[in-house]
Every structure is written in structure tokens, then in C-alpha cells.
Write a protein that holds these residues in place. Structure first.
Motif, short mmCIF file in Angstrom:
data_model
loop_
_atom_site.label_atom_id
_atom_site.label_comp_id
_atom_site.label_asym_id
_atom_site.label_seq_id
_atom_site.Cartn_x
_atom_site.Cartn_y
_atom_site.Cartn_z
N LEU A 111 0.83 -1.21 0.00
CA LEU A 111 0.00 0.00 0.00
C LEU A 111 0.86 1.25 0.00
O LEU A 111 0.55 2.24 -0.67
CB LEU A 111 -0.93 -0.01 1.22
N LEU A 112 1.98 1.22 0.76
CA LEU A 112 2.87 2.38 0.80
C LEU A 112 3.62 2.56 -0.53
O LEU A 112 3.76 3.68 -1.02
CB LEU A 112 3.87 2.23 1.95
N CYS A 113 4.08 1.44 -1.10
CA CYS A 113 4.86 1.53 -2.34
C CYS A 113 3.98 1.77 -3.57
O CYS A 113 4.50 2.01 -4.65
CB CYS A 113 5.67 0.26 -2.53
N ALA A 114 2.66 1.66 -3.41
CA ALA A 114 1.76 1.95 -4.53
C ALA A 114 1.53 3.45 -4.71
O ALA A 114 0.99 3.87 -5.74
CB ALA A 114 0.42 1.25 -4.32
N ARG A 115 1.97 4.22 -3.73
CA ARG A 115 1.79 5.68 -3.81
C ARG A 115 2.84 6.29 -4.75
O ARG A 115 3.99 5.88 -4.73
CB ARG A 115 1.89 6.32 -2.43
N PRO A 116 2.44 7.29 -5.54
CA PRO A 116 3.39 7.93 -6.47
C PRO A 116 4.28 8.95 -5.75
O PRO A 116 4.12 10.16 -5.91
CB PRO A 116 2.46 8.60 -7.49
N ILE A 117 5.21 8.45 -4.95
CA ILE A 117 6.10 9.34 -4.22
C ILE A 117 7.52 9.20 -4.78
O ILE A 117 7.86 8.20 -5.41
CB ILE A 117 6.10 9.02 -2.71
N LEU A 198 -2.67 -4.29 -6.71
CA LEU A 198 -3.16 -2.93 -6.48
C LEU A 198 -3.13 -2.10 -7.76
O LEU A 198 -4.05 -1.31 -8.04
CB LEU A 198 -2.31 -2.25 -5.41
N GLN A 199 -2.08 -2.28 -8.55
CA GLN A 199 -1.97 -1.49 -9.78
C GLN A 199 -2.94 -1.94 -10.85
O GLN A 199 -3.13 -1.23 -11.84
CB GLN A 199 -0.53 -1.58 -10.29
N GLY A 200 -3.55 -3.11 -10.67
CA GLY A 200 -4.51 -3.59 -11.65
C GLY A 200 -5.96 -3.39 -11.25
O GLY A 200 -6.87 -3.78 -11.99
N LEU A 201 -6.21 -2.75 -10.10
CA LEU A 201 -7.59 -2.54 -9.66
C LEU A 201 -8.25 -1.42 -10.48
O LEU A 201 -7.61 -0.41 -10.77
CB LEU A 201 -7.62 -2.18 -8.17
N PRO A 202 -9.52 -1.57 -10.82
CA PRO A 202 -10.20 -0.54 -11.63
C PRO A 202 -10.47 0.72 -10.81
O PRO A 202 -10.88 0.65 -9.65
CB PRO A 202 -11.51 -1.23 -12.05
N ASN A 203 -10.27 1.88 -11.43
CA ASN A 203 -10.48 3.16 -10.74
C ASN A 203 -11.95 3.51 -10.59
O ASN A 203 -12.29 4.37 -9.78
CB ASN A 203 -9.76 4.29 -11.50
N GLU A 204 -12.82 2.87 -11.40
CA GLU A 204 -14.24 3.25 -11.36
C GLU A 204 -14.83 3.07 -9.96
O GLU A 204 -15.63 3.88 -9.49
CB GLU A 204 -15.03 2.40 -12.37
N PHE A 205 -14.43 1.97 -9.29
CA PHE A 205 -14.98 1.72 -7.95
C PHE A 205 -14.58 2.82 -6.98
O PHE A 205 -15.38 3.27 -6.17
CB PHE A 205 -14.48 0.36 -7.44
N TYR A 206 -13.34 3.25 -7.07
CA TYR A 206 -12.85 4.27 -6.14
C TYR A 206 -13.49 5.63 -6.43
O TYR A 206 -13.83 6.38 -5.51
CB TYR A 206 -11.32 4.38 -6.23
#
Length: 311
Positions: A111-117, A198-206
Motif C-alpha cells: 500500500l505504501l509503495c503503490a503511492r506515487p512518491i 493494487l496497480q490492476g484494480l479498476p479506478n471506477e470503484f474508487y
């Protein structure tokens, strides 16, 4: 007309024969390419499996001719070998402690490494590096870290006013120490698997959840975690199999001690086969391990319908 028909039939037969020759040539070429792999699989996988099946029914030290004893090796495990049950319990203890910690910490890191930092690539590499590091080297380094008098761990604890335990020479702390090292080494694998998920989850739900006013914690609980359940299932199966086969850290750090506090099932098989010369008995133990792993994996696969969601 008849002449034309005969010529056509002859031409078709010639074409069919050419096609067959071309297919045989292709098949022969394919078999030549895969033959080294086939020979390797047969020689180093199938043949040892067959030998272990036969050896499990014999009294054999690996050198002298084997003596057929039937199911005696299997009955001896449950009646005359107290180490069999103890090492099995130690393995279950190791598995139940290491799997939740490895997957849980791997999820947090994902979850931490999925952030664009900035610098996230460095952290991904740093967390994954122990997983591809040689387990013997890791075992030796952490063996020194856990030394009671001059080790790094007790040195840091003493700075906080805490008297560190004897770690690897304590029957109470030896297994937790090995579990800590195993978790530290293994968190990179679930982190990479869950990060890919995580990178493959659809953005529509969020986006829909944000419009409905869902908080970050609610999006994690009701969207992210359910959609990651196929990845959790994969990790549970693979981590269970690898935990039941743990050997390297035990061999390097504790050699099953003190007493038999960290002696796990695979280490017991190793000792019976190569230290005590009981190859037949060790083969029988290996097949019991296979049955346990296959049964638990089958159970995990059947129970997935109750908690795994495929989007």
C-alpha cells in the motif's frame, strides 16, 4: 473427365503426404528442442519420486541393499518416534506465526509503495532484496546479530535499558528469532504480488466511492481488500507450502536447537536421512509431508468460494 479426376486425386495425395512429412519434421524438431528438459525432468524429478515411494517401504541406509518392511516406517512415526510429533508441532507453530506476519507486513508495504512518491523504486528494491539473497548468508548474518553478549539486537535493546534474552540458546526465544528473520526475508514476495494487484484494480470503484463520501479506510476495507482476495489466496497457498518446507535458516542459525525447540519437520527428515542413515524412514516422512501439504492446499482451494471475489 476421368483423367482429370485421377490427376486431381493424385495431386491431393501428394499434397497430403507432403503435409504429413512437414508435420513429422516439425514434431521431430520440437522433441529435439525439449528433449534436454524432458530428460532432466524424468531423471531428477520423476525417477527420485519413484525411488522415494519404494524406499519408504524399506529399511534402507542408502548404501546397503534395502530390506522390504511394508508400512512399518509409517506406523513407527506415530507410535515410536516422539520427534515426529514435536517437529510437526514446531512446523505448525512456525507456519501459523510467519504467514500472517509476512502477508500482513507485505500488504502494508504494498500500500505504501503503490503511492506515487519520489524514490519509491528504491524502497521497492530494498524490501524485495532480502527475498533474493542467499539464505545461508542471511542466516550467518542474523546468527551474529542475535548473539547475547556482542550481538546487534541486544546492543540496541541495552540502549533502551532492556536486557535482551539469550535468543538462539533459549528454548523460548529461539523459534521467535527464526520467525523474525524468516518474515524479514520473505516480505518482499507478498509485497510484489499485492503491489501488482493494487496497480490492476479498476479506478471506477474508487471514483464512485469518493462521490458517495467513502473515507480512505472504508475504500480499503470494502473495495481494495475484497478485490485483492485472489492474490491473498495465491499467497496463502504458496506461503503455506514454503513454510512447511523451511530448512535453510534452521540449519544455519540453530541446527534444531536448543534441545529440539526449533527442529522442524524438514530438518527432522534431513537428520534421519543423512545423520542417522535412515533413508527409508526419511522417505516415509517425506510422503506424510506431501499428503499434509496436498490436503491443506486442496482445502484452501475448496474454501475459496466463501471468501475470494473475482471482479
Amino acid at each position: 473427365m476421368a483423367t482429370i479426376t485421377m490427376a486431381r486425386d493424385t495431386s491431393e495425395q501428394v499434397n497430403t503426404a507432403d503435409v504429413r512429412r512437414a508435420r513429422r519434421k516439425q514434431n521431430l524438431t520440437g522433441w529435439l528442442f525439449i528433449s534436454p528438459i524432458v530428460v532432466g525432468v524424468v531423471a531428477f524429478q520423476f525417477f527420485p519420486i519413484l525411488v522415494s515411494i519404494v524406499a519408504s517401504l524399506t529399511d534402507w541406509n542408502g548404501i546397503s541393499p534395502p530390506k522390504f518392511v511394508g508400512l512399518k516406517n509409517f506406523s513407527e512415526m506415530f507410535t515410536d518416534d516422539p520427534l515426529f510429533l514435536q517437529t510437526f508441532k514446531n512446523t505448525v507453530y512456525f507456519t501459523l506465526a510467519s504467514i500472517p506476519l509476512t502477508i500482513g507486513i507485505g500488504l502494508v508495504l504494498a500500500l505504501l509503495c503503490a503511492r506515487p512518491i519520489r524514490g519509491v523504486a528504491f524502497f521497492r528494491t530494498a524490501y524485495f532484496a532480502p527475498y533474493v539473497t542467499n539464505v545461508v548468508a542471511i542466516g550467518f548474518v542474523w546468527f551474529w546479530f542475535f548473539q547475547p553478549d556482542n550481538g546487534v539486537i541486544n546492543g540496541l535493546l541495552s540502549q533502551l535499558g532492556i536486557n535482551g534474552p539469550q535468543w538462539l540458546s533459549s528454548s523460548s526465544w529461539a523459534m521467535p528469532a527464526v520467525i523474525m528473520v524468516s518474515v524479514w526475508q520473505g516480505i518482499g514476495y507478498p509485497m510484489i504480488i499485492l503491489l501488482a494487484g493494487l496497480q490492476g484494480l479498476p479506478n471506477e470503484f474508487y471514483e464512485s466511492a469518493k462521490i458517495d463520501g467513502a473515507s480512505a479506510a472504508q475504500r480499503l476495507r470494502f473495495i481494495t481488500l475484497p478485490l485483492l482476495t485472489p492474490h491473498f489466496l495465491f499467497l496463502l497457498i504458496t506461503q503455506f507450502i514454503s513454510s512447511f518446507q523451511v530448512f535453510g535458516l534452521i540449519y544455519v542459525m540453530t541446527k534444531g536447537g536448543p534441545g529440539h525447540a526449533t527442529s522442524v519437520y524438514i530438518y527432522n527428515i534431513y537428520q534421519n536421512a543423512f545423520s542417522y542413515g535412515k533413508v527409508g524412514y526419511a522417505s516415509a516422512m517425506a510422503w506424510i509431508l506431501f499428503v499434509v501439504i496436498a490436503a491443506v492446499t486442496f482445502l484452501q482451494w475448496k474454501l475459496q468460494k466463501r471468501w475470494v471475489f473475482y471482479s
